[in-house]
Structures are given as structure tokens and as C-alpha cells.
Design a protein around this motif. Structure first.
Motif, PDB file in Angstrom:
ATOM      1  N   GLN B   3       0.861  -1.179   0.000  1.00  0.00           N
ATOM      2  CA  GLN B   3       0.000   0.000   0.000  1.00  0.00           C
ATOM      3  C   GLN B   3       0.894   1.224   0.000  1.00  0.00           C
ATOM      4  OE1 GLN B   3      -3.109   0.111  -0.428  1.00  0.00           O
ATOM      5  NE2 GLN B   3      -3.902  -1.916   0.112  1.00  0.00           N
ATOM      6  N   PHE B   4       0.685   2.105  -0.957  1.00  0.00           N
ATOM      7  CA  PHE B   4       1.482   3.319  -1.008  1.00  0.00           C
ATOM      8  C   PHE B   4       0.941   4.330   0.001  1.00  0.00           C
ATOM      9  CE2 PHE B   4       2.295   2.641  -5.857  1.00  0.00           C
ATOM     10  CZ  PHE B   4       3.088   1.553  -5.555  1.00  0.00           C
ATOM     11  N   GLN B   5       1.851   4.980   0.722  1.00  0.00           N
ATOM     12  CA  GLN B   5       1.410   6.048   1.627  1.00  0.00           C
ATOM     13  C   GLN B   5       1.115   7.323   0.855  1.00  0.00           C
ATOM     14  OE1 GLN B   5       4.168   6.415   4.913  1.00  0.00           O
ATOM     15  NE2 GLN B   5       4.307   4.198   5.075  1.00  0.00           N
ATOM     16  N   ARG B   6       1.741   7.436  -0.317  1.00  0.00           N
ATOM     17  CA  ARG B   6       1.414   8.565  -1.206  1.00  0.00           C
ATOM     18  C   ARG B   6       1.658   8.116  -2.649  1.00  0.00           C
ATOM     19  NH1 ARG B   6       6.461  12.845  -0.317  1.00  0.00           N
ATOM     20  NH2 ARG B   6       8.117  11.294  -0.424  1.00  0.00           N
ATOM     21  N   GLU B   7       1.071   8.855  -3.567  1.00  0.00           N
ATOM     22  CA  GLU B   7       1.161   8.479  -4.976  1.00  0.00           C
ATOM     23  C   GLU B   7       2.567   8.720  -5.514  1.00  0.00           C
ATOM     24  OE1 GLU B   7      -1.858  10.602  -7.132  1.00  0.00           O
ATOM     25  OE2 GLU B   7      -3.478   9.454  -6.219  1.00  0.00           O
ATOM     26  N   VAL B   8       2.970   7.879  -6.470  1.00  0.00           N
ATOM     27  CA  VAL B   8       4.286   8.041  -7.101  1.00  0.00           C
ATOM     28  C   VAL B   8       4.132   7.966  -8.619  1.00  0.00           C
ATOM     29  CG1 VAL B   8       5.695   7.220  -5.190  1.00  0.00           C
ATOM     30  CG2 VAL B   8       4.787   5.578  -6.804  1.00  0.00           C
ATOM     31  N   TYR B   9       5.053   8.634  -9.293  1.00  0.00           N
ATOM     32  CA  TYR B   9       4.963   8.790 -10.751  1.00  0.00           C
ATOM     33  C   TYR B   9       6.328   8.564 -11.396  1.00  0.00           C
ATOM     34  CZ  TYR B   9       0.407  10.768  -9.758  1.00  0.00           C
ATOM     35  OH  TYR B   9      -0.882  10.920  -9.335  1.00  0.00           O
ATOM     36  N   VAL B  10       6.287   8.083 -12.623  1.00  0.00           N
ATOM     37  CA  VAL B  10       7.520   7.987 -13.413  1.00  0.00           C
ATOM     38  C   VAL B  10       7.702   9.334 -14.111  1.00  0.00           C
ATOM     39  CG1 VAL B  10       8.718   6.803 -15.283  1.00  0.00           C
ATOM     40  CG2 VAL B  10       7.164   5.521 -13.791  1.00  0.00           C
ATOM     41  N   VAL B  11       8.825  10.004 -13.825  1.00  0.00           N
ATOM     42  CA  VAL B  11       9.030  11.340 -14.411  1.00  0.00           C
ATOM     43  C   VAL B  11      10.144  11.349 -15.466  1.00  0.00           C
ATOM     44  CG1 VAL B  11       8.114  12.577 -12.424  1.00  0.00           C
ATOM     45  CG2 VAL B  11      10.574  12.045 -12.517  1.00  0.00           C
ATOM     46  N   GLY B  12      10.925  10.281 -15.522  1.00  0.00           N
ATOM     47  CA  GLY B  12      11.984  10.253 -16.534  1.00  0.00           C
ATOM     48  C   GLY B  12      12.426   8.836 -16.816  1.00  0.00           C
ATOM     49  N   VAL B  13      12.708   8.567 -18.084  1.00  0.00           N
ATOM     50  CA  VAL B  13      13.238   7.250 -18.467  1.00  0.00           C
ATOM     51  C   VAL B  13      14.365   7.454 -19.474  1.00  0.00           C
ATOM     52  CG1 VAL B  13      11.182   5.852 -18.022  1.00  0.00           C
ATOM     53  CG2 VAL B  13      11.413   7.016 -20.226  1.00  0.00           C
ATOM     54  N   GLY B  14      15.339   6.570 -19.413  1.00  0.00           N
ATOM     55  CA  GLY B  14      16.446   6.649 -20.365  1.00  0.00           C
ATOM     56  C   GLY B  14      17.073   5.292 -20.565  1.00  0.00           C
ATOM     57  N   MET B  15      17.665   5.101 -21.730  1.00  0.00           N
ATOM     58  CA  MET B  15      18.329   3.823 -22.014  1.00  0.00           C
ATOM     59  C   MET B  15      19.627   4.052 -22.758  1.00  0.00           C
ATOM     60  SD  MET B  15      15.325   1.159 -23.179  1.00  0.00           S
ATOM     61  CE  MET B  15      16.471  -0.168 -23.566  1.00  0.00           C
ATOM     62  N   HIS B  16      20.531   3.127 -22.597  1.00  0.00           N
ATOM     63  CA  HIS B  16      21.592   2.925 -23.578  1.00  0.00           C
ATOM     64  C   HIS B  16      21.108   1.761 -24.425  1.00  0.00           C
ATOM     65  CE1 HIS B  16      25.207   1.568 -25.535  1.00  0.00           C
ATOM     66  NE2 HIS B  16      25.839   2.650 -25.149  1.00  0.00           N
ATOM     67  N   VAL B  94      10.257   2.920  -6.128  1.00  0.00           N
ATOM     68  CA  VAL B  94       8.844   3.311  -5.968  1.00  0.00           C
ATOM     69  C   VAL B  94       8.469   3.324  -4.489  1.00  0.00           C
ATOM     70  CG1 VAL B  94       6.474   2.476  -6.339  1.00  0.00           C
ATOM     71  CG2 VAL B  94       8.091   2.563  -8.262  1.00  0.00           C
ATOM     72  N   LEU B  95       8.837   2.258  -3.771  1.00  0.00           N
ATOM     73  CA  LEU B  95       8.474   2.166  -2.352  1.00  0.00           C
ATOM     74  C   LEU B  95       9.183   3.240  -1.541  1.00  0.00           C
ATOM     75  CD1 LEU B  95       8.434  -1.716  -1.787  1.00  0.00           C
ATOM     76  CD2 LEU B  95       6.539  -0.181  -2.355  1.00  0.00           C
ATOM     77  N   ASN B  96      10.385   3.605  -1.951  1.00  0.00           N
ATOM     78  CA  ASN B  96      11.125   4.641  -1.238  1.00  0.00           C
ATOM     79  C   ASN B  96      10.377   5.967  -1.286  1.00  0.00           C
ATOM     80  OD1 ASN B  96      13.220   6.955  -1.207  1.00  0.00           O
ATOM     81  ND2 ASN B  96      14.351   5.213  -0.342  1.00  0.00           N
ATOM     82  N   VAL B  97       9.904   6.322  -2.481  1.00  0.00           N
ATOM     83  CA  VAL B  97       9.161   7.582  -2.621  1.00  0.00           C
ATOM     84  C   VAL B  97       7.773   7.443  -1.999  1.00  0.00           C
ATOM     85  CG1 VAL B  97       8.177   9.231  -4.273  1.00  0.00           C
ATOM     86  CG2 VAL B  97      10.458   8.259  -4.681  1.00  0.00           C
ATOM     87  N   ALA B  98       7.129   6.309  -2.249  1.00  0.00           N
ATOM     88  CA  ALA B  98       5.773   6.093  -1.712  1.00  0.00           C
ATOM     89  C   ALA B  98       5.777   6.106  -0.193  1.00  0.00           C
ATOM     90  CB  ALA B  98       5.222   4.765  -2.220  1.00  0.00           C
ATOM     91  N   GLY B  99       6.867   5.660   0.390  1.00  0.00           N
ATOM     92  CA  GLY B  99       6.963   5.623   1.855  1.00  0.00           C
ATOM     93  C   GLY B  99       7.427   6.927   2.463  1.00  0.00           C
ATOM     94  N   GLY B 100       7.680   7.913   1.615  1.00  0.00           N
ATOM     95  CA  GLY B 100       8.040   9.227   2.138  1.00  0.00           C
ATOM     96  C   GLY B 100       9.516   9.386   2.486  1.00  0.00           C
ATOM     97  N   HIS B 101      10.344   8.482   2.031  1.00  0.00           N
ATOM     98  CA  HIS B 101      11.772   8.562   2.388  1.00  0.00           C
ATOM     99  C   HIS B 101      12.536   9.530   1.499  1.00  0.00           C
ATOM    100  CE1 HIS B 101      10.977   5.261   5.058  1.00  0.00           C
ATOM    101  NE2 HIS B 101      10.457   4.588   4.060  1.00  0.00           N
ATOM    102  N   SER B 102      12.060   9.728   0.268  1.00  0.00           N
ATOM    103  CA  SER B 102      12.669  10.737  -0.597  1.00  0.00           C
ATOM    104  C   SER B 102      11.607  11.246  -1.559  1.00  0.00           C
ATOM    105  CB  SER B 102      13.883  10.169  -1.345  1.00  0.00           C
ATOM    106  OG  SER B 102      13.485   9.099  -2.161  1.00  0.00           O
ATOM    107  N   GLU B 103      11.915  12.374  -2.180  1.00  0.00           N
ATOM    108  CA  GLU B 103      10.971  12.979  -3.130  1.00  0.00           C
ATOM    109  C   GLU B 103      11.206  12.444  -4.543  1.00  0.00           C
ATOM    110  OE1 GLU B 103       8.624  15.287  -1.652  1.00  0.00           O
ATOM    111  OE2 GLU B 103       9.625  14.127  -0.069  1.00  0.00           O
ATOM    112  N   VAL B 104      12.455  12.105  -4.798  1.00  0.00           N
ATOM    113  CA  VAL B 104      12.839  11.585  -6.122  1.00  0.00           C
ATOM    114  C   VAL B 104      13.757  10.393  -5.907  1.00  0.00           C
ATOM    115  CG1 VAL B 104      14.035  12.076  -8.303  1.00  0.00           C
ATOM    116  CG2 VAL B 104      12.735  13.899  -7.173  1.00  0.00           C
ATOM    117  N   ALA B 212       9.073   9.996  -8.831  1.00  0.00           N
ATOM    118  CA  ALA B 212       8.934  11.191  -7.985  1.00  0.00           C
ATOM    119  C   ALA B 212       7.527  11.291  -7.411  1.00  0.00           C
ATOM    120  CB  ALA B 212       9.262  12.441  -8.806  1.00  0.00           C
ATOM    121  N   THR B 213       7.387  12.219  -6.499  1.00  0.00           N
ATOM    122  CA  THR B 213       6.091  12.473  -5.877  1.00  0.00           C
ATOM    123  C   THR B 213       5.143  13.134  -6.877  1.00  0.00           C
ATOM    124  OG1 THR B 213       6.842  14.671  -5.220  1.00  0.00           O
ATOM    125  CG2 THR B 213       7.149  12.883  -3.621  1.00  0.00           C
ATOM    126  N   LYS B 214       3.882  13.183  -6.515  1.00  0.00           N
ATOM    127  CA  LYS B 214       2.874  13.799  -7.393  1.00  0.00           C
ATOM    128  C   LYS B 214       3.192  15.279  -7.620  1.00  0.00           C
ATOM    129  CE  LYS B 214      -2.066  14.214  -8.130  1.00  0.00           C
ATOM    130  NZ  LYS B 214      -3.409  13.883  -7.648  1.00  0.00           N
TER     131      LYS B 214
END
Lengths: 154, 384
Positions: B3-16, B94-104, B212-214
Motif C-alpha cells: 500500500q502506497f502512503q502517497r502516490e508516485v509517478y515515473v518522471v523520466g526514463v532513459g536507455m543505452h 517506488v516504495l522509497n518515494v511512496a513511503g516518504g523517504h525521498s521525493e525523487v 517522484a512524488t505527485k
């Protein structure tokens, strides 16, 4: 001038030992059939192979017990690589692999040998020794394999 | 259930791009991370936690390569779960941001399976020297026995994934012509009934996602004129005991694990398979895509063959699978593979994929990965 070779005495086949302990019960003079050693959980009334340190269902004690020597072919394939790890099959294009269901419950994966025309899902497969390398004493170190009860290697 | 404590979003993706050309791991890592940061319009100093994923390489490679991005004090943790490594790294971020441990947070996979000490050099043992392809082939043969699946069905899935990869600049296998069922079947048999062109392409690559956060995601979306891509669900399970459980040669795993993991994911997201626009799975061999079409709930058991032949899993069909080529076409370098799925689904949901492989009106994407047949990781991403 031809060298004088001493007469070659018929030699006994090299002794066979399990490649690793805990998987195989080797044939004896009373039972020529090798058997796989499983774990039995009395609490769960369930068998597991290879041996477990604890019952994965109840977390209780398990005891080592040999499985029946014959199971039923669940699935098979033939791998077109003439080696399995460092074991080379110079005389073959590859090797068979089987999943065999034992009457006690475990489904076991292993090398499949014998007459390929007898590799049919549902057919009876027996456990056999599969020498894969020699130790420093010249003994054959054996893994296990399966072969059709009707149409084995011998 | 997560269960997420707050919503999380994908804000950037990159590949080699995934390649089999011995590109140094350091470069695979650097390029993918810089691309993801640039995609998000963020600096490395904005990242509060980093989860690295790789199977090969040296101890501390993740921390070492991060020094090319900056020295910021952010905690860096190495995650490893075999093929699901990148998926598990993503989940941790995802869980790190959802759990409020970091913003990004950053999930960062880089690898080259050529560095893996493979089965070809392993000492004989009672377990683990049989070529992994054999285990998928056993599964395929059993399916053929039980359901009458034809080898042509496996070839059709593989051809589809090769053809998807033709339009993906990040893919390892980029055929210069339309691949056909006949061409797939005509390639060398490796484990009956599978041919070399049905097997995952292994090599090197890098893939990275920034979560990142919402609040931050909303700002970035506004600045870049993009939709928000929400992580609607994250689920991960390991094996449960099942009848016919196989302990040796953990490669395939109990199929039931996918069914129970995706159930969790759907419950968490509040929607079901009928709402999903596209799916990615662990398609190391086509038997997997066939079976996972059923196990992920897109059709009843035994019906996936019909979906394949009706084109339902192809572009324009009901549920396109492996739109970037999957493991078969895009490739499977190990650590980054699960993050390549996130990369592709994010592009698809933004409607930014190459037009030849863009799913029309894509709104929800599912990413499924198996690790060593022993873990299953599923994410649902949603365009909001």
C-alpha cells in the motif's frame, strides 16, 4: 622390433561414487537400482527433492528417504548442444532432459538417456547413474539420469 | 499487499541501446542515467535514493559508476533478483518515494551477460548445469501435449517480437526485413521445439527510470507538456509450494506465482486486465508470452493460442505484448531488462513511441518479470 607388452589382465570397472553427497543412494549388492534421496515431512505428509533442511510448508523437521526407483515422464526435450557444463558429449549432438514425476510426489528434472523413440509423456522412467567425471583415484563420479524402463541404455 | 502512503509517478526514463558489442558497463550505466535525468529535466543532485541493478560486474560497481553522475551523499543500494533485477530495483525506488523517504528516486540497471560465468564453464554438479533453454522447452512441450499448441504458434510470437524490435532504436535485434514464421522455424534448433530465433537476445545494455512524488511529477508534466504517468501498482512475490513443485534448476518457476502476483497488482490498482492497453512479460522464449497471456488474466486458460493467431497480442489487437520487441527482440542483458519495460511503457503511455509500434490511445501498461523462476514482479503504470 616389437616391444614386449605384458599381458593385460581383465580389469574391474572403475568404482562409482556420487558426484555430490545427499542426492543419490548408490546401488548395493542387494539392490542394483540407484535411488534419489528426498526429504519427507511427516507433518505435511509431503516429499521434496532435492533434500530440504526444513519442511517448506510447515517449517518442521524432515527426514531423508529414498524415492521409488521408477517414475513417470511428465515432459522432455532434446538440447542441441554437445556439452553440459564441462561434460562433453563428443559422440552426440546433444542430450535429452526430462521432468519425471515420482509416485511419492516430487517432480525431478534431469538428463534423459536411452532409446529416444521410447521418450513418451506418461511412460515409465527409471533412475540411473550418469558418470560425468573422474576423481583423482580414477573413480567415476556420477550424477543421475533417467532412461525408459523399456528401452534403456543397456 | 503493498500500500502506497502517497502516490508516485515515473518522471523520466532513459536507455543505452541494448547491444552485443562489448560496450563498457560504465558507459552503459552513464548514458542510461543521463538520458533519464535529462528526460525528467532533473539533476542527479535532485535524486534522494538510488537502486542499482546488475548481475555481472564487480562488487560496488553501482556506487563506482554513480561517481560519474555526481557525489551527492544519496544512499545507493544494489538490488539483484536475476532477470527481475531491474524490476525489483524499480519497485524499491517506488516504495522509497511512496513511503516518504525521498521525493525523487532512481532505479538504474546496467549489465552485460557476456560477463556471466555461464553453464558452459561450470563444474558438473547435481544441480544447475542443464542449459536454461531446456527448462523453457520442457514447459513448451508440456503445453503442446496438454493443449495441442503448435510449434508455429511459438514461431508466430517470436516473429511478432522481432518485428516490433525493428522499430525500436533501443533494441538489440533489428532485422532489415519482415520476420516470418518460416524464418523463425528455419533457424537452428537449440532445445526442441525452440529455435535460436525464438530465444531471448542476450548482450549488454542500460536502462534507468526516475520516480517522484505527485507534486514534482505535476510540475515536470506541466513544464514538458506531458501527461502524468502514475505507478498504479507494485507487487512482488516469491514461490509458494505447489503440486509438482520443482526445486532444482530454478528457471521457470511455478506458473501460479504470476497469477497470484497480478491479482495483488490489480487489487491495488483498482482495475483489471480488461483495462490494460499493453503488456510486457518475461518472454525469454515464446512459451512464456503464450502462458503469461493467460496467467495475467487476458484470456481463459487454453485460449492464448487463439489470441496469438487472431492478432490480439499484436499491434492493433486487444492486448499488444512486447511492443519494444520483448526479451526476444529488444534483448535481455540482465539488470536493465525490467527497466527497459518501464521505459517502453512510459513512452507508450505518453504516446511518444515510434508510430510503427505505438499502441493507439494507450492508457495502462503492465510490466511482468520473473527472476530465476523464483520471484515475480509486476507493475501497472497508468496515464492520468
Amino acid at each position: 622390433m616389437e616391444s614386449q607388452q605384458p599381458p593385460i589382465a581383465p580389469s574391474a570397472p572403475p568404482p562409482r561414487r556420487p558426484l555430490e553427497e545427499g542426492y543419490l543412494e548408490m546401488p548395493t549388492e542387494h539392490d542394483s537400482q540407484p535411488r534419489l534421496i528426498a526429504s519427507y515431512s511427516e507433518e505435511a505428509k509431503t516429499w521434496f527433492f532435492p533434500q530440504r533442511l526444513r519442511c517448506p510448508i510447515t517449517e518442521g523437521e524432515v527426514t531423508p528417504r529414498p524415492l521409488s526407483p521408477v517414475g513417470e515422464l511428465y515432459a522432455w526435450t532434446y538440447v542441441h548442444f554437445a556439452s553440459m557444463g564441462r561434460v562433453k558429449y563428443a559422440d552426440q549432438s546433444g542430450y535429452g532432459v526430462a521432468q519425471v514425476d515420482f509416485p511419492e510426489g516430487p517432480r525431478v528434472q534431469g538428463v534423459l538417456l536411452g532409446d529416444r523413440s521410447k521418450w513418451k509423456i506418461g511412460s515409465k522412467m527409471r533412475v540411473m547413474l550418469n558418470p560425468v567425471m573422474k576423481d583423482e583415484d580414477g573413480a567415476d563420479l556420477c550424477s543421475f539420469a533417467f532412461e525408459p524402463v523399456d528401452g534403456g541404455v543397456q | 499487499m503493498t500500500q502506497f502512503q502517497r502516490e508516485v509517478y515515473v518522471v523520466g526514463v532513459g536507455m543505452h541501446p541494448f547491444r552485443n558489442d562489448n560496450t563498457p558497463m560504465r558507459k552503459l550505466a552513464f548514458v542510461s542515467a543521463r538520458e533519464a535525468l535529462a528526460d525528467a529535466g532533473l539533476k542527479y543532485r535532485d535524486v534522494g535514493a538510488v537502486y542499482t541493478g546488475y548481475l555481472t560486474g564487480m562488487v560496488m560497481d553501482g556506487v563506482t559508476y554513480s561517481k560519474d553522475l555526481g557525489l551527492t551523499g544519496a544512499p545507493i543500494t544494489h538490488v539483484e533478483n536475476a532477470s527481475a533485477t531491474g524490476s525489483s530495483a524499480f519497485r524499491e525506488a517506488v516504495l522509497n518515494v511512496a513511503g516518504g523517504h525521498s521525493e525523487v528516486a532512481m532505479a538504474w540497471g546496467f549489465d552485460d551477460l557476456n560477463n556471466l560465468q555461464g553453464v558452459g564453464s561450470s563444474r558438473p554438479g547435481m544441480e544447475g548445469v542443464i542449459l536454461p533453454a531446456a527448462f523453457f522447452a520442457l514447459w513448451g512441450n508440456r503445453r503442446m501435449h496438454e493443449r495441442g499448441t503448435k510449434v508455429e504458434t511459438f514461431a508466430k510470437i517470436a516473429a511478432k517480437n522481432w518485428n516490433m524490435a525493428r522499430y525500436n532504436p533501443m533494441a538489440q535485434r533489428r532485422a532489415d526485413h519482415e520476420m516470418t514464421v518460416e524464418e523463425i522455424l528455419a533457424s537452428r534448433v537449440i532445445a526442441e521445439p525452440f529455435t535460436a530465433k525464438m530465444a531471448a537476445a542476450t548482450g549488454g545494455g542500460g536502462a534507468c527510470a526516475i520516480i517522484a512524488t505527485k507534486e514534482i511529477a505535476t510540475r515536470i508534466a506541466r513544464e514538458q507538456g506531458r501527461p502524468l504517468i502514475k505507478v498504479a501498482a507494485s507487487a512482488q512475490e516469491s514461490e509458494r509450494y505447489t503440486e509438482g513443485h520443482i526445486f532444482m534448476g530454478a528457471v521457470v518457476g511455478p506458473p501460479e506465482m504470476t497469477r497470484t502476483t497480478v491479482k495483488q497488482a490489480y487489487e491495488q490498482a483498482g482495475f483489471g486486465p480488461e483495462d490494460v492497453s499493453l503488456a510486457h512479460c518475461h518472454d525469454a522464449f515464446p512459451i512464456e508470452e503464450l502462458l503469461y497471456t493467460e496467467l495475467l488474466g487476458f484470456c481463459a486458460e487454453g485460449e492464448a493460442d487463439r489470441l496469438v493467431w487472431d492478432g490480439d497480442t499484436d499491434l492493433g489487437g486487444r492486448i499488444p505484448f512486447s511492443t519494444d520487441g520483448g526479451l526476444i527482440g529488444r534483448g535481455h542483458p540482465g539488470g536493465p531488462t525490467g527497466l527497459a519495460q518501464i521505459h517502453e511503457i512510459t513512452l507508450q503511455l505518453r504516446h511518444e513511441a515510434q508510430k510503427e509500434r505505438q499502441v493507439e490511445n494507450a492508457r495502462i501498461g503492465l510490466a511482468h518479470m520473473m527472476g530465476g523462476g523464483a520471484v515475480c514482479v509486476i507493475h501497472l503504470l497508468q496515464r492520468v
